[in-house]
Design a protein around this motif. Structure first.
Motif, PDB file in Angstrom:
ATOM      1  N   ALA A 268      28.790  48.174  44.589  1.00  0.00           N
ATOM      2  CA  ALA A 268      29.967  47.496  45.971  1.00  0.00           C
ATOM      3  C   ALA A 268      29.866  48.845  47.265  1.00  0.00           C
ATOM      4  CB  ALA A 268      31.643  47.799  45.199  1.00  0.00           C
ATOM      5  N   LEU A 294      28.577  39.617  40.729  1.00  0.00           N
ATOM      6  CA  LEU A 294      29.349  40.175  41.965  1.00  0.00           C
ATOM      7  C   LEU A 294      29.632  39.223  43.225  1.00  0.00           C
ATOM      8  CD1 LEU A 294      26.628  44.019  42.242  1.00  0.00           C
ATOM      9  CD2 LEU A 294      29.583  43.130  41.842  1.00  0.00           C
ATOM     10  N   ARG A 295      30.539  39.509  43.393  1.00  0.00           N
ATOM     11  CA  ARG A 295      30.966  38.594  45.499  1.00  0.00           C
ATOM     12  C   ARG A 295      30.339  40.138  46.229  1.00  0.00           C
ATOM     13  NH1 ARG A 295      36.216  37.122  45.718  1.00  0.00           N
ATOM     14  NH2 ARG A 295      37.119  38.984  44.790  1.00  0.00           N
ATOM     15  N   ASP A 311      30.570  33.785  46.659  1.00  0.00           N
ATOM     16  CA  ASP A 311      31.105  34.563  44.970  1.00  0.00           C
ATOM     17  C   ASP A 311      29.520  34.126  44.492  1.00  0.00           C
ATOM     18  OD1 ASP A 311      31.568  34.344  42.692  1.00  0.00           O
ATOM     19  OD2 ASP A 311      33.311  33.384  42.984  1.00  0.00           O
ATOM     20  N   LEU A 343      31.390  43.246  47.612  1.00  0.00           N
ATOM     21  CA  LEU A 343      33.070  43.549  47.449  1.00  0.00           C
ATOM     22  C   LEU A 343      32.849  44.264  45.962  1.00  0.00           C
ATOM     23  CD1 LEU A 343      34.366  39.891  47.958  1.00  0.00           C
ATOM     24  CD2 LEU A 343      34.430  42.387  49.383  1.00  0.00           C
ATOM     25  N   ASP A 344      33.940  45.097  45.996  1.00  0.00           N
ATOM     26  CA  ASP A 344      34.799  45.679  44.894  1.00  0.00           C
ATOM     27  C   ASP A 344      35.740  45.110  43.881  1.00  0.00           C
ATOM     28  OD1 ASP A 344      35.006  47.475  43.176  1.00  0.00           O
ATOM     29  OD2 ASP A 344      35.739  49.238  44.566  1.00  0.00           O
ATOM     30  N   ASP A 345      35.056  44.365  43.150  1.00  0.00           N
ATOM     31  CA  ASP A 345      35.902  43.316  42.298  1.00  0.00           C
ATOM     32  C   ASP A 345      36.330  44.589  40.812  1.00  0.00           C
ATOM     33  OD1 ASP A 345      35.774  41.389  44.187  1.00  0.00           O
ATOM     34  OD2 ASP A 345      34.283  40.270  43.191  1.00  0.00           O
ATOM     35  N   LYS A 346      36.055  45.502  40.609  1.00  0.00           N
ATOM     36  CA  LYS A 346      35.809  46.439  39.114  1.00  0.00           C
ATOM     37  C   LYS A 346      35.306  46.142  38.603  1.00  0.00           C
ATOM     38  CE  LYS A 346      38.709  48.945  42.610  1.00  0.00           C
ATOM     39  NZ  LYS A 346      38.390  50.434  43.157  1.00  0.00           N
ATOM     40  N   THR A 347      34.392  45.189  38.160  1.00  0.00           N
ATOM     41  CA  THR A 347      33.558  44.924  37.154  1.00  0.00           C
ATOM     42  C   THR A 347      32.598  45.781  37.036  1.00  0.00           C
ATOM     43  OG1 THR A 347      32.037  43.251  38.565  1.00  0.00           O
ATOM     44  CG2 THR A 347      33.973  42.390  37.887  1.00  0.00           C
TER      45      THR A 347
END
Length: 361
Positions: A268, A294-295, A311, A343-347
């Motif tokens: 991210a 990741l996006r 995406d 992006l920070d998708d917390k995955t």
């Protein structure tokens, strides 16, 4: 009315024993997907027809097709994946990959013009494959362009598909998934194309002489034709600013080694920034079945009011996709800034974001 002059000239040359290259360009069907071996794909069967019909000639086979791709991607790569081999005959099919939109009518015209104007002056035949479950394709857009340039075309929707609907063939004989032909389906597609080729060959044999083709200027385009000279930028052609992204160090092994020569984002906040001059811009990135992926967000010319989300997760299951997303179409031709940030998708353990190329026109 279709003009068969170029095709007759190729047949006349083949009859005399000359050397010719037969080229194919399209998506997964033309690539040969679902054929048990490539020699049973319709494209290779057509190549075999040329060899049998003109045994004195020497033929070469070039197939620049890539599954899941459109004429938009095609026009940007046709020189490196097909035209550099100086084809004498080219078959094109993007009828089940393009959409029924004016945008793809324009990209298809750009592709056709680029091929027709190439120095080897190839004879071109358009093919319209079909979705067997729905009867859908975009042949009305493609054939309208083809008719304007007097290029012959063969419609599987108007021939083999109609025979299936009339009960001559069961759907399962022709395709298992409703789209990609079985060996039998490829054989019957080839038969429809051969019907055209045989008619042209008979006409050629009946002519007393075949005159050399005079180099002719193409007519004015029927669309805005912004994509005829589209170019594709990978790590080989452009060096963007890397703020965390890294260039892919793996070597590309061929045109079907598609996820190469790009840039990789793993965390991210990592960014990549391009500055390019164009009026049409598209980004090509990987959508993967290896989820979560990741996006990234894309900002064009600093406009944070219109952020694009790229995406990397693919909702279909047939494999990773070369996804091509237009971000500017018929815009102002000037220097544009393209900023892409993960992006920070917390995955956790997400598949990295793979940016394959920019396509400019």
């Amino acid at each position: 009315m279709a003009d068969y002059t170029r095709l007759k000239m190729c047949m006349y040359r083949a009859k005399k024993g000359e050397e010719l290259t037969i080229g194919f360009f399209g998506g997964s069907i033309t690539q040969g997907c679902s054929a048990t071996v490539h020699e049973r794909a319709y494209s290779y069967r057509i190549f075999e027809w040329w060899k049998k019909a003109f045994p004195k000639a020497e033929f070469h086979y070039v197939n620049g097709s890539i599954g899941g791709t459109s004429s938009h991607f095609g026009v940007s790569r046709v020189q490196e994946d097909l035209l550099m081999y100086q084809p004498d005959v080219v078959m094109i099919d993007f009828s089940v990959n393009d959409k029924a939109e004016d945008f793809f009518g324009e990209t298809y015209e750009g592709l056709l013009r680029r091929i027709l104007a190439w120095k080897s002056e190839p004879a071109v035949v358009l093919l319209n494959n079909v979705c067997y479950d729905t009867g859908e394709n975009v042949q009305e857009y493609h054939n309208a362009v083809g008719d304007y340039y007097h290029v012959p075309h063969v419609s599987i929707k108007d021939t083999l598909y109609q025979k299936m609907m009339a009960g001559m063939y069961a759907r399962e004989e022709l395709t298992q998934d409703g789209l990609h032909p079985s060996d039998k389906g490829h054989e019957l597609i080839a038969e429809e194309i051969v019907n055209l080729l045989e008619q042209v060959r008979v006409d050629m044999e009946e002519q007393e002489a075949i005159e050399e083709i005079q180099k002719a200027q193409l007519p004015m385009p029927v669309t805005a034709n912004a994509y005829e000279h589209a170019k594709r930028l990978t790590i080989r052609e452009i060096s963007p600013t890397l703020l965390g992204f890294r260039a892919d160090p793996e070597e590309k092994t061929g045109h079907l080694d598609t996820f190469r020569n790009g840039w990789i984002g793993k965390q991210a906040g990592e960014k990549i920034v391009f500055e390019v001059t164009a009026s049409c811009i598209a980004v090509q990135y990987r959508k993967t079945i290896k989820k979560p992926a990741l996006r990234a967000k894309l900002i064009l010319d600093g406009n944070t009011e219109d952020i694009r989300v790229l995406d990397g997760n693919f909702e279909e299951d047939w494999g990773d996709c070369l996804y091509l997303e237009p971000v500017l179409h018929h815009g102002e031709k000037k220097e544009h800034r393209i900023e892409i940030e993960i992006l920070d998708d917390k995955t956790k353990k997400a598949t990295p974001f793979y940016l394959i190329s920019l396509i400019l026109a």
